[in-house]
Write an enzyme that holds these catalytic residues in place. Sequence first.
Site, PDB file in Angstrom:
ATOM      1  N   CYS A   1     -10.576  -3.514  -4.036  1.00 14.46           N
ATOM      2  CA  CYS A   1      -9.594  -4.533  -4.421  1.00 14.46           C
ATOM      3  C   CYS A   1     -10.285  -5.823  -4.851  1.00 14.46           C
ATOM      4  CB  CYS A   1      -8.619  -4.799  -3.277  1.00 14.46           C
ATOM      5  SG  CYS A   1      -7.477  -3.425  -3.042  1.00 14.46           S
TER       6      CYS A   1
ATOM      7  N   GLU B   1       0.173   5.162   0.698  1.00 18.16           N
ATOM      8  CA  GLU B   1      -0.770   6.186   1.134  1.00 18.16           C
ATOM      9  C   GLU B   1      -0.286   7.581   0.747  1.00 18.16           C
ATOM     10  OE1 GLU B   1      -2.300   3.992   5.227  1.00 18.16           O
ATOM     11  OE2 GLU B   1      -1.080   5.789   5.383  1.00 18.16           O
TER      12      GLU B   1
ATOM     13  N   GLU C   1      -2.945  -4.806  -3.140  1.00 19.59           N
ATOM     14  CA  GLU C   1      -3.424  -5.708  -4.186  1.00 19.59           C
ATOM     15  C   GLU C   1      -3.388  -5.019  -5.550  1.00 19.59           C
ATOM     16  OE1 GLU C   1      -5.874  -6.575  -0.415  1.00 19.59           O
ATOM     17  OE2 GLU C   1      -4.891  -4.866  -1.357  1.00 19.59           O
TER      18      GLU C   1
ATOM     19  N   CYS D   1     -10.245  -4.959   0.492  1.00 17.77           N
ATOM     20  CA  CYS D   1     -11.359  -4.016   0.540  1.00 17.77           C
ATOM     21  C   CYS D   1     -12.249  -4.239  -0.691  1.00 17.77           C
ATOM     22  CB  CYS D   1     -10.839  -2.581   0.585  1.00 17.77           C
ATOM     23  SG  CYS D   1     -10.091  -1.996  -0.962  1.00 17.77           S
TER      24      CYS D   1
ATOM     25  N   CYS E   1      -3.816   0.631  -2.913  1.00 15.77           N
ATOM     26  CA  CYS E   1      -3.816  -0.600  -2.114  1.00 15.77           C
ATOM     27  C   CYS E   1      -2.744  -1.570  -2.597  1.00 15.77           C
ATOM     28  CB  CYS E   1      -5.180  -1.273  -2.188  1.00 15.77           C
ATOM     29  SG  CYS E   1      -6.526  -0.302  -1.495  1.00 15.77           S
TER      30      CYS E   1
ATOM     31  N   ASN F   1       0.839  -1.188   0.000  1.00 20.41           N
ATOM     32  CA  ASN F   1       0.000   0.000   0.000  1.00 20.41           C
ATOM     33  C   ASN F   1       0.878   1.243   0.000  1.00 20.41           C
ATOM     34  OD1 ASN F   1       0.553  -0.870   2.759  1.00 20.41           O
ATOM     35  ND2 ASN F   1      -0.974   0.581   3.495  1.00 20.41           N
TER      36      ASN F   1
END
Length: 152
Positions: free
Chosen positions: A107, A62, A73, A104, A71, A60
């Site tokens: 994803c 951010e 993935e 999530c 993310c 990830n």
Amino acid sequence: MSGVEPVGGSGGGASGAPSEFEEMLERARGALANAHAPYSRFRIGACVRAASGRLYAGCNVENASFPVTQCAENTAIGAMVAAGDRQIVEVVIVTEGAEPCPPCGRCRQQLTEFAGPDVRIHLCGPEGVRVTATLGELLPMAFGPRTLTRPT
């Protein structure tokens, strides 16, 4: 998620070489270590195995505007697509949290683009696999490429 079940770690082969899964787990752990999560402090690493057998890891990334955070993935999927692969056959996701961390919603949708409902998703912690589920169990009745098929 009735088909979701805890799974123990797997050992290496008779030659002592790491299994395909262990290699995926190591790559996901390496990506986790490189995650950029200064705001949430919730680092995630992922590794996808393509039908070609090649492995792609991601973490990830951010930024101050959370809605545009990348993310793990999706980072792994982006690396896979950039390399020319288009089909995922297995996924490993690693976090440091106390609970298994499923992908999530965004994803899950991204995984559906490149993986079938029977693809195994391994949710791992520092100790190894905590839960394994299929993508279909994580995203039943998925909106996918076939949904967009128009009648002729």
